[in-house]
Write a protein that holds these residues in place. Structure first.
Motif, PDB file in Angstrom:
ATOM      1  N   SER A 166      -4.340  46.176  17.675  1.00 44.18           N
ATOM      2  CA  SER A 166      -4.079  46.126  19.043  1.00 44.18           C
ATOM      3  C   SER A 166      -5.024  45.304  19.700  1.00 44.18           C
ATOM      4  CB  SER A 166      -3.934  47.430  19.455  1.00 44.18           C
ATOM      5  OG  SER A 166      -2.717  48.088  18.928  1.00 44.18           O
ATOM      6  N   HIS A 167      -4.581  44.474  20.548  1.00 44.98           N
ATOM      7  CA  HIS A 167      -5.554  43.810  21.778  1.00 44.98           C
ATOM      8  C   HIS A 167      -5.736  44.966  22.583  1.00 44.98           C
ATOM      9  CE1 HIS A 167      -5.605  39.798  20.312  1.00 44.98           C
ATOM     10  NE2 HIS A 167      -4.208  39.601  20.123  1.00 44.98           N
ATOM     11  N   SER A 172      -1.143  44.991  23.467  1.00 45.26           N
ATOM     12  CA  SER A 172      -0.187  44.099  22.465  1.00 45.26           C
ATOM     13  C   SER A 172      -0.761  44.108  21.004  1.00 45.26           C
ATOM     14  CB  SER A 172      -0.262  42.627  23.006  1.00 45.26           C
ATOM     15  OG  SER A 172      -1.343  42.213  23.125  1.00 45.26           O
ATOM     16  N   GLN A 173       0.246  43.997  20.124  1.00 44.49           N
ATOM     17  CA  GLN A 173      -0.038  43.892  18.616  1.00 44.49           C
ATOM     18  C   GLN A 173      -0.175  42.502  18.115  1.00 44.49           C
ATOM     19  OE1 GLN A 173       0.242  46.697  16.330  1.00 44.49           O
ATOM     20  NE2 GLN A 173      -0.327  47.440  18.079  1.00 44.49           N
ATOM     21  N   GLN A 192      -1.861  44.545  10.778  1.00 47.67           N
ATOM     22  CA  GLN A 192      -1.959  44.566  12.433  1.00 47.67           C
ATOM     23  C   GLN A 192      -3.152  45.182  13.091  1.00 47.67           C
ATOM     24  OE1 GLN A 192       3.008  45.768  11.718  1.00 47.67           O
ATOM     25  NE2 GLN A 192       1.989  46.237  13.858  1.00 47.67           N
ATOM     26  N   PRO A 214       3.838  43.064  16.250  1.00 48.66           N
ATOM     27  CA  PRO A 214       3.451  41.703  16.903  1.00 48.66           C
ATOM     28  C   PRO A 214       4.609  41.230  17.442  1.00 48.66           C
ATOM     29  CG  PRO A 214       2.587  41.868  14.738  1.00 48.66           C
ATOM     30  CD  PRO A 214       3.364  42.998  14.767  1.00 48.66           C
ATOM     31  N   SER A 215       4.469  40.034  18.323  1.00 44.69           N
ATOM     32  CA  SER A 215       5.664  39.378  18.801  1.00 44.69           C
ATOM     33  C   SER A 215       6.718  38.886  17.907  1.00 44.69           C
ATOM     34  CB  SER A 215       5.226  38.234  19.869  1.00 44.69           C
ATOM     35  OG  SER A 215       4.861  37.233  18.935  1.00 44.69           O
ATOM     36  N   ASP A 251      -5.081  44.816  25.840  1.00 40.84           N
ATOM     37  CA  ASP A 251      -4.050  44.981  26.618  1.00 40.84           C
ATOM     38  C   ASP A 251      -2.917  45.961  25.973  1.00 40.84           C
ATOM     39  OD1 ASP A 251      -2.751  43.119  24.949  1.00 40.84           O
ATOM     40  OD2 ASP A 251      -2.550  41.687  26.284  1.00 40.84           O
TER      41      ASP A 251
END
Length: 135
Positions: A87-88, A92-93, A85, A2-3, A90
């Motif tokens: 994933s979207h 992204s996590q 966690q 994730p970010s 797109d």
């Protein structure tokens, strides 16, 4: 992963919650003066156990506001700690969790974490007020 921002908010959430748990323990030990409890024992048990040991004390002193808020935060903290966690679409996590009884899945996003941190701030103010009032 994730970010970085989300990871930082998770860490801030845990640290803020832990600080309030210690603040609750401090109040409990100072005001209830239990003979069978001490700092080291209470800081080494789960937050839910701290809640169980402090709940009646808070209710007896008409501080259901603190008891109820701490209980809610314990439940929400558990969702953060037990997140996973995913994933979207797109790529992204992100983080998600399941509610314990219904197994409903939801995302632990920035808004959830910021609300959790803000609610911990509210609890800290209640605990500070409690510390400063007479027993």
């Amino acid at each position: 992963m994730p970010s970085e921002e989300l990871r930082m908010l998770v860490g801030t959430s845990i640290i803020t919650f832990n600080s309030n748990t210690q603040f609750l323990i401090e109040n409990f030990l100072a005001k209830a003066m239990p003979k069978n409890e001490d700092w080291w024992t209470l800081t080494d048990v789960e937050a839910g156990v701290v809640y169980e040991r402090c709940h009646q004390f808070l209710v007896d002193l008409h501080r259901n506001d603190i008891a109820d808020m701490f209980f809610d935060l314990v439940q929400r903290r558990n969702r953060i700690v037990h997140c996973f966690q995913f994933s979207h679409s797109d790529g992204s996590q992100a983080l998600a969790t399941l509610t314990r009884r219904t197994h409903q899945q939801f995302e632990i996003d920035k808004a959830y974490l910021l609300r959790f941190i803000k609610d911990n701030e509210s609890l800290a103010l209640l605990l500070d007020d409690f510390r400063n009032q007479g027993s």
